[in-house]
Scaffold this motif. Structure first.
Motif, PDB file in Angstrom:
ATOM      1  N   ASP A  99      13.415  35.448  -6.829  1.00 26.98           N
ATOM      2  CA  ASP A  99      13.568  34.229  -6.038  1.00 26.98           C
ATOM      3  C   ASP A  99      14.302  34.559  -4.748  1.00 26.98           C
ATOM      4  O   ASP A  99      15.070  35.511  -4.689  1.00 26.98           O
ATOM      5  N   ASP A 101      16.512  32.580  -3.369  1.00 28.22           N
ATOM      6  CA  ASP A 101      17.773  31.842  -3.259  1.00 28.22           C
ATOM      7  C   ASP A 101      18.984  32.635  -3.745  1.00 28.22           C
ATOM      8  O   ASP A 101      20.056  32.072  -3.932  1.00 28.22           O
ATOM      9  N   GLN A 103      19.606  33.724  -6.564  1.00 26.39           N
ATOM     10  CA  GLN A 103      19.986  33.499  -7.959  1.00 26.39           C
ATOM     11  C   GLN A 103      19.660  34.732  -8.797  1.00 26.39           C
ATOM     12  O   GLN A 103      20.147  34.874  -9.907  1.00 26.39           O
ATOM     13  N   ARG A 203      23.632  34.562 -14.009  1.00 25.02           N
ATOM     14  CA  ARG A 203      22.844  34.009 -12.918  1.00 25.02           C
ATOM     15  C   ARG A 203      23.716  33.058 -12.105  1.00 25.02           C
ATOM     16  O   ARG A 203      24.174  32.037 -12.625  1.00 25.02           O
ATOM     17  N   ARG A 206      22.402  28.468  -7.040  1.00 22.63           N
ATOM     18  CA  ARG A 206      21.611  28.617  -5.825  1.00 22.63           C
ATOM     19  C   ARG A 206      22.524  28.638  -4.596  1.00 22.63           C
ATOM     20  O   ARG A 206      23.434  27.813  -4.490  1.00 22.63           O
TER      21      ARG A 206
HETATM   22 MG    MG Z   1      16.480  29.053  -7.878  1.00 21.24          MG
END
Ligand code: MG
Ligand code: UDP
Length: 332
Positions: A99, A101, A103, A203, A206
């Motif tokens: 991703d 973002d 993350q 994780r 965002r």
């Molecule tokens: Mg995300």
């Protein structure tokens, strides 16, 4: 593993939809952590029908940095299709879908690469450790989904592993042979088999922008996964039907015996109504399940392409730059 051990290429595949603020921080993070993770790095963005200037950000990035390449899809096809487009077009010996973002922490890729190159794994997937960044509802529903999925499907998927992983070219080629339109990538990644291993990570939340997935989208995503990887929901009705028919048979015998001994009894509205409503409901559910499968058959039968590409910044690309100077071998 690739035969060309020294000159290998790593491709990052990043689907983006309306992520104008996320592109630059992502690239700086990659530069800070992955500068020399591989002799050659391809950073392949797939613009999944953005409407917010993401395309301009990607154009600027690809003009500035030769490692950046981007594909623009003609409209929003969804993350799974965008990721498939990226995996189909990536040139790397290993491919990492991630991703934009942040993350998916980029530094984890060092560990992915280590396990791939030195321990001979064909797939190294990230497993979310605590999932503390998710709401409790999301954690519980995700947990239920994984156990349900693995019970029903012959393809098992590791719990709490997202799309963030490293896959060897062999798996990439296997994925390219899977023509289905319902792209439940977590399941598709597991389907080819090969040797795989998980790596735990936390994780983070965002960094910028908003999540593109709400509860309804996630529900449909889960349904898609189950229906694509299991025929059990379709077959279970034969068993339910069998049990109901058997019970009904006993009940008929009881009823008939009662009538023969005590004569006809008119009352019974409540039991009749309950039975009608209950079985009516069951029949509708089973028809609905049939519908889920038939609608997917319908989509598969049309054989439409999974995505359409409007632009490929790498169509006339030069070879990727070497991260470190190539070692010259003197053969004289
Ligand atoms: Mg995300
Ligand atoms: N994304 C996409 N197409 C979509 C929805 C999302 O390409 O239709 C991309 C998005 O830009 C991001 C990634 O998929 O890079 C993951 O999306 P998001 O962070 O919203 O998902 P979450 O992390 O909340 O599951």
């Amino acid at each position: 593993m690739t035969a060309d051990k020294d000159g290998w290429t790593l491709s990052l595949v990043i689907p983006v939809m309306n992520e104008v603020e996320a592109v630059e921080p992502f690239l700086s993070a990659i530069d800070a952590t992955l500068r020399d993770v591989a002799p050659r790095l391809e950073i392949l963005f797939i613009d999944d029908g953005s409407t917010d200037g993401t395309a301009e950000a990607l154009t600027a990035a690809s003009e500035r940095d030769q490692r950046v390449r981007w594909l623009r899809l003609t409209r929003n096809f969804g993350k799974e299709a965008a990721m498939s487009a990226g995996i189909d077009h990536a040139i790397g010996d290993a491919v990492v879908p991630m991703d934009v973002d942040l993350q998916d922490p980029p530094e984890l890729i060092h560990e992915f690469v280590h396990k791939w190159r030195n321990e001979g794994y064909d797939m190294v997937y990230g497993v979310r450790g605590s999932r503390h960044e998710d709401t409790r509802r999301k954690r519980t529903s995700a947990g239920l989904f994984y156990s349900f999925f693995n019970r029903l499907s012959t393809t098992t998927i590791p719990s709490n592993a997202g799309d963030y992983r490293l896959i060897d070219r062999r798996i990439v080629e296997a994925l390219r042979q899977l023509p289905e339109r319902s792209r439940f990538m977590k399941g598709l990644f597991s389907w080819p088999g090969y040797r795989s291993v998980g790596v735990y990570y936390d994780r983070p939340a965002r960094q910028v922008g908003n999540s593109k997935f709400n509860f309804w989208k996630l529900w449909n995503f889960a349904l898609d996964g189950l229906v694509s990887f299991s025929t059990w929901p379709l077959r279970v009705w034969s068993y339910i039907g069998g049990v109901v028919a058997l019970l009904s048979f006993f009940y008929i015998v009881i009823l008939l015996t009662k009538v023969m001994i005590f004569g006809s009894q008119v009352p019974g509205y409540a039991s009749l109504m309950t039975a009608i409503l209950f079985f009516g409901g069951m029949q509708l559910i089973s028809v609905g399940v049939l519908g889920e499968y038939i609608s997917r058959l319908f989509i598969e039968a049309k054989q439409r392409p999974l995505y359409l590409i409007e632009h490929d910044s790498g169509a006339d690309r030069k070879p990727l730059p070497q991260a470190r100077p190539a070692v010259k071998v003197d053969i004289s």
